[in-house]
Design a protein around this motif. Structure first.
Motif: not given
Length: 376
Positions: A351-374
């Motif tokens: 499990x530690x490898x999933x922390x140590x080898x990740x390039x992301x973090x909880x502070x990473x920014x994400x933009x999420x847009x729902x397409x209402x057509x679907x």
């Protein structure tokens, strides 16, 4: 609890099974990697573990192997896991698998109710690690409103019309694209069709689409019943993939001819280690008297030696084996992925490898847009 070396059988010498065998052997366990194909075993051979030709669909042969093993890990296609789980119960062997198949998991849960060994299905990435993350996200709120879980295993450089390369089981991929998908909508568990509910997602400047696929939530719909208003799992792909798959599976009716679909995917979307795994979990709920949102974004890049899907799936599975051996999971009966605490999961060697080898973090920014057509 001190972990002592165990005798472990890993069934399935494919891209994931060989890595699981290596990780377990590195931890000092006596590991045997088994497969029906002698040539597959030759390709996966290592001085770290033994190999043995065993047909996982032949239950008597599986029982003969498991009679001398403490633990079995199935890295086989979902459709042979019922027989392997049954053999494990009969031989007193603790059982782990990677299945995303809902019906297989329901069968294992049923036999687990009267079993003296632990049955731990749905290990790996999704279901698996994503369920541990989702349960942890749900626990962060006083009152939970929404949990959205999105996972993509993708080629780093898409070059074909599908904009996709097969990085794990072709049978599992077809299965999750064809079967109904469990979600919680407006407080009620419901089934929705695969390849629908398409949304646009942008993470770290890269555009993806997300759509319903089967099995990714594992048992979370049951675990969070009555606690969440909306809970969903969707697969991330590059834009346009879902419509092509709908044409193949529905328009050309290849959902009823899976052998042809399997040949198409093997020919048009060959395996690559130049892959990326993206995980995005977001939760909304009441905390300290106000509505808040939290997100987790993780990214893993493949290497020439180890693909990202190999790392995340194998590490997710081996982490659960470690937790079981350390006494941090139930020691018999049906075990859910969310029975693992995230902190415990990430403190294991795998499990530690999933922390140590990740390039992301909880502070990473994400933009999420729902397409209402679907929208569902």
């Amino acid at each position: 609890m001190i972990q002592r070396p165990k005798r472990i059988a890993v069934l399935g010498a494919g891209q994931i099974g060989a890595i699981i065998a290596s990780m377990l052997a590195e931890q000092g366990h006596d590991v045997t990697l088994a497969d029906a194909s002698a040539s597959q075993l030759k390709n996966a051979a290592s001085s770290a573990y033994a190999t043995e030709v065993v047909d996982a669909s032949d239950v008597p042969s599986v029982k003969a192997l498991l009679g001398t093993r403490d633990i079995v890990v199935s890295a086989c296609p979902y459709f042979v896991n019922k027989g392997i789980a049954t053999a494990a119960v009969e031989t007193g062997t603790h059982y782990f698998d990677l299945t995303e198949d809902v019906a297989t998991t329901a069968f294992i849960k049923e036999i687990g109710a009267r079993s003296d060994v632990a049955l731990v299905p749905q290990c790996g990435l999704a279901p698996g690690f994503i369920c541990v993350l989702g349960a942890d996200m749900a626990s962060r709120f006083d009152t939970l409103k929404t949990v959205k879980m999105r996972v993509g295993a993708l080629p780093l450089y898409p070059t074909n019309a599908l904009r996709y390369n097969v990085t794990w089981s072709v049978d599992g991929l077809i299965n999750e694209y064809c079967n109904p998908c469990e979600i919680v909508f407006d407080g009620q568990p419901i089934l929705v069709p695969a390849l629908e509910g398409i949304e646009s997602v942008m993470i770290d400047g890269v555009a993806y689409e997300a759509f319903n696929t089967s099995g990714g939530l594992g048992t979370l719909t049951e675990t969070l019943a009555g606690k969440v208003r909306d809970l969903s799992y969707k697969t991330l792909r590059y834009p346009g993939h879902a419509e092509i798959m709908k044409l193949l599976l529905r328009g050309l009716e290849l959902a009823d001819d899976k052998e042809t679909m399997r040949r198409i995917l093997n020919h048009a979307a060959p395996f690559t280690r130049k892959d990326v795994v993206v995980i995005f979990v977001t939760g909304i709920g009441q905390k300290n008297g106000r509505m808040e949102e939290e997100s987790i974004v993780l990214r893993y890049d493949g290497t020439p030696e180890l693909g990202a899907i190999q790392l995340t799936t194998a590490a997710g599975c081996v982490a659960m084996v470690e937790l079981f051996l350390s006494g941090k999971l139930p020691q018999k009966g049906f075990v859910r992925q969310e029975d693992a605490r995230l902190a415990d999961f990430l403190s294991t060697r795998a499990g530690a490898r999933l922390t140590n080898e990740s390039r992301g973090s909880e502070a990473a920014k994400a933009v999420y847009k729902q397409d209402s057509r679907h929208a569902v």
